[in-house]
Design a protein around this motif. Structure first.
Motif, mmCIF file in Angstrom:
data_model
loop_
_atom_site.group_PDB
_atom_site.id
_atom_site.type_symbol
_atom_site.label_atom_id
_atom_site.label_comp_id
_atom_site.label_asym_id
_atom_site.label_seq_id
_atom_site.Cartn_x
_atom_site.Cartn_y
_atom_site.Cartn_z
ATOM 1 N N VAL A 130 0.928 -1.126 0.330
ATOM 2 C CA VAL A 130 -0.130 -0.231 -0.485
ATOM 3 C C VAL A 130 0.958 1.488 0.034
ATOM 4 C CG1 VAL A 130 -2.103 0.842 1.316
ATOM 5 C CG2 VAL A 130 -2.383 -1.297 1.054
ATOM 6 N N ALA A 131 2.178 1.024 0.896
ATOM 7 C CA ALA A 131 2.834 2.809 0.992
ATOM 8 C C ALA A 131 2.790 2.648 -0.607
ATOM 9 C CB ALA A 131 4.086 2.525 1.879
ATOM 10 N N ASP A 132 3.961 1.908 -1.140
ATOM 11 C CA ASP A 132 3.956 1.904 -2.908
ATOM 12 C C ASP A 132 3.249 2.481 -3.473
ATOM 13 O OD1 ASP A 132 6.415 1.571 -4.570
ATOM 14 O OD2 ASP A 132 5.641 -0.233 -4.938
ATOM 15 N N LYS A 133 1.773 2.544 -3.623
ATOM 16 C CA LYS A 133 0.696 3.030 -4.205
ATOM 17 C C LYS A 133 0.391 4.711 -3.452
ATOM 18 C CE LYS A 133 -0.098 -0.262 -7.051
ATOM 19 N NZ LYS A 133 1.278 -1.118 -6.444
ATOM 20 N N ILE A 134 1.001 4.790 -2.020
ATOM 21 C CA ILE A 134 0.149 5.936 -1.806
ATOM 22 C C ILE A 134 1.231 7.006 -1.134
ATOM 23 C CG2 ILE A 134 -2.272 4.732 -1.767
ATOM 24 C CD1 ILE A 134 -0.915 5.291 1.494
ATOM 25 N N GLU A 135 2.353 6.706 -1.892
ATOM 26 C CA GLU A 135 3.257 7.222 -0.978
ATOM 27 C C GLU A 135 3.631 8.799 -1.769
ATOM 28 O OE1 GLU A 135 5.415 9.066 -3.323
ATOM 29 O OE2 GLU A 135 6.768 7.419 -5.017
ATOM 30 N N PRO A 136 4.034 10.147 -1.449
ATOM 31 C CA PRO A 136 3.415 11.185 -1.629
ATOM 32 C C PRO A 136 2.690 11.879 -2.942
ATOM 33 C CG PRO A 136 4.408 11.624 0.578
ATOM 34 C CD PRO A 136 4.266 10.425 -0.176
ATOM 35 N N ASP A 137 4.124 11.319 -3.770
ATOM 36 C CA ASP A 137 4.687 11.819 -4.871
ATOM 37 C C ASP A 137 3.255 10.797 -5.880
ATOM 38 O OD1 ASP A 137 5.688 13.856 -5.121
ATOM 39 O OD2 ASP A 137 7.337 13.220 -6.457
ATOM 40 N N THR A 145 -8.785 8.414 -2.278
ATOM 41 C CA THR A 145 -9.718 7.387 -1.683
ATOM 42 C C THR A 145 -8.826 6.378 -0.779
ATOM 43 O OG1 THR A 145 -10.994 7.918 -3.448
ATOM 44 C CG2 THR A 145 -11.682 5.930 -1.920
ATOM 45 N N LEU A 146 -7.448 6.187 -1.608
ATOM 46 C CA LEU A 146 -6.841 5.006 -1.083
ATOM 47 C C LEU A 146 -6.025 5.744 0.488
ATOM 48 C CD1 LEU A 146 -6.004 1.833 -2.346
ATOM 49 C CD2 LEU A 146 -4.308 3.276 -3.260
ATOM 50 N N ARG A 147 -5.599 6.402 0.001
ATOM 51 C CA ARG A 147 -5.153 6.582 1.503
ATOM 52 C C ARG A 147 -5.354 7.420 2.383
ATOM 53 N NH1 ARG A 147 -2.008 11.207 -2.273
ATOM 54 N NH2 ARG A 147 -0.502 10.284 -2.764
ATOM 55 N N LYS A 148 -7.173 7.716 2.771
ATOM 56 C CA LYS A 148 -8.234 7.198 3.317
ATOM 57 C C LYS A 148 -8.031 5.530 4.022
ATOM 58 C CE LYS A 148 -10.014 11.334 2.514
ATOM 59 N NZ LYS A 148 -11.085 11.758 1.578
ATOM 60 N N LEU A 149 -8.616 5.039 3.096
ATOM 61 C CA LEU A 149 -8.499 3.503 3.701
ATOM 62 C C LEU A 149 -7.403 3.482 4.044
ATOM 63 C CD1 LEU A 149 -10.419 1.445 2.555
ATOM 64 C CD2 LEU A 149 -10.461 0.904 0.632
ATOM 65 N N ALA A 150 -5.821 3.751 3.945
ATOM 66 C CA ALA A 150 -5.132 3.137 4.360
ATOM 67 C C ALA A 150 -5.053 3.493 5.614
ATOM 68 C CB ALA A 150 -3.664 3.328 3.488
ATOM 69 N N LEU A 151 -5.796 4.816 6.340
ATOM 70 C CA LEU A 151 -5.668 4.799 7.779
ATOM 71 C C LEU A 151 -6.290 3.704 8.607
ATOM 72 C CD1 LEU A 151 -6.179 8.050 7.499
ATOM 73 C CD2 LEU A 151 -3.872 6.491 7.555
ATOM 74 N N LYS A 152 -7.135 3.157 7.985
ATOM 75 C CA LYS A 152 -8.379 2.670 8.837
ATOM 76 C C LYS A 152 -7.880 1.261 8.236
ATOM 77 C CE LYS A 152 -11.798 5.575 7.542
ATOM 78 N NZ LYS A 152 -13.294 5.164 6.058
ATOM 79 N N ASP A 153 -8.170 0.646 6.934
ATOM 80 C CA ASP A 153 -7.737 -1.199 6.886
ATOM 81 C C ASP A 153 -6.480 -1.191 5.748
ATOM 82 O OD1 ASP A 153 -8.087 -3.548 6.300
ATOM 83 O OD2 ASP A 153 -10.425 -3.980 6.355
ATOM 84 N N LEU A 154 -5.990 -2.353 5.932
ATOM 85 C CA LEU A 154 -4.722 -2.126 4.905
ATOM 86 C C LEU A 154 -5.113 -2.696 4.030
ATOM 87 C CD1 LEU A 154 -1.681 -2.264 7.108
ATOM 88 C CD2 LEU A 154 -1.827 -0.286 5.312
ATOM 89 N N ARG A 155 -6.198 -4.223 4.448
ATOM 90 C CA ARG A 155 -5.727 -5.764 3.767
ATOM 91 C C ARG A 155 -6.974 -4.624 3.022
ATOM 92 N NH1 ARG A 155 -6.950 -11.871 4.360
ATOM 93 N NH2 ARG A 155 -8.466 -12.018 3.467
ATOM 94 N N LYS A 156 -8.252 -3.836 3.348
ATOM 95 C CA LYS A 156 -8.347 -3.477 2.193
ATOM 96 C C LYS A 156 -7.712 -2.877 1.273
ATOM 97 C CE LYS A 156 -13.884 -3.298 4.263
ATOM 98 N NZ LYS A 156 -13.987 -3.058 4.559
ATOM 99 N N ALA A 157 -7.425 -1.462 1.394
ATOM 100 C CA ALA A 157 -6.370 -0.794 0.699
ATOM 101 C C ALA A 157 -5.798 -2.078 0.156
ATOM 102 C CB ALA A 157 -5.367 0.009 1.922
#
Ligand SMILES: [Fe+2]
Ligand SMILES: [Fe+2]
Length: 200
Positions: A130-137, A145-157
């Motif tokens: 997930v981090a690879d997909k949402i890093e700031p750049d 949406t993915l950034r928000k989801l990643a805060l809640k549920d890594l598997r769903k993200a």
């Protein structure tokens, strides 16, 4: 638990093996993975270590990638022989073990699975994927949406990110690795049939 000198060695290793641009990406993924680990009760040092190492084989020449994969017993299927860059995760994991002495299997598994996903991937692997997909750049459609989801549920993200990357390939008529379909099925909790082959 995490030895700071190992993190420093991994930082050096990334700097030595990557262009400025990809090195900067690597550092952003490391910060992102570390932050996600903190949020989800994982070890931030191990998440950072996996992230620092994840793309270390990404700029290797195709011939070298295939040769190294062969030497290290990484089986390459037809698609991987055609597109050796698909092997940069598994090759990076082997290099981390040999060149830096990394023995933490969850860290190595995370590095291995970061490109295509993997059925059964553990929390650290999900965080790196997930981090690879949402890093700031990153600015692909839906990334917020993915950034928000990643805060809640890594598997769903990870599920959403993998689903998008498969759709992206399909829209462009590009092949998707069978392991990505398997990983998506696993994340969705579906079993059974999938396109492609086993044993890759
Ligand atoms: Fe990568
Ligand atoms: Fe990356």
């Amino acid at each position: 638990m995490m030895d700071d000198s190992l993190l420093a060695a991994a930082e050096n290793y990334a700097r030595e093996h990557l262009s400025g641009k990809r090195h900067a990406h690597t550092l952003r993924v490391a910060d992102t993975a570390e932050r996600l680990a903190g949020i989800h009760n994982l070890d931030p040092g191990r998440a950072r270590l996996a992230a620092l190492l994840h793309d270390s084989a990404r700029e290797m020449r195709k011939e070298d990638m295939l040769r190294l994969a062969g030497e290290k017993g990484i089986h390459a299927n037809d698609l991987e022989r055609e597109r050796p860059m698909l092997l940069h995760g598994p090759v990076a994991a082997e290099l981390a073990r040999e060149d830096l002495g990394v023995e933490d299997d969850e860290v190595l598994d995370a590095v291995r699975a970061h490109t295509m996903g993997e059925p059964g991937m553990g929390p650290l692997a999900l965080a790196l994927y997930v981090a690879d997909k949402i890093e700031p750049d990153r600015d692909q459609p839906g990334v917020e949406t993915l950034r928000k989801l990643a805060l809640k549920d890594l598997r769903k993200a990870a599920m959403v990110a993998l689903d998008r990357s498969i759709s992206h390939n399909e829209e462009r008529g590009r092949p998707t690795h069978p392991r990505s379909y398997e990983a998506l099925e696993w994340l969705e909790g579906r079993g059974g049939e999938h396109p492609g082959e086993h044993g890759v």
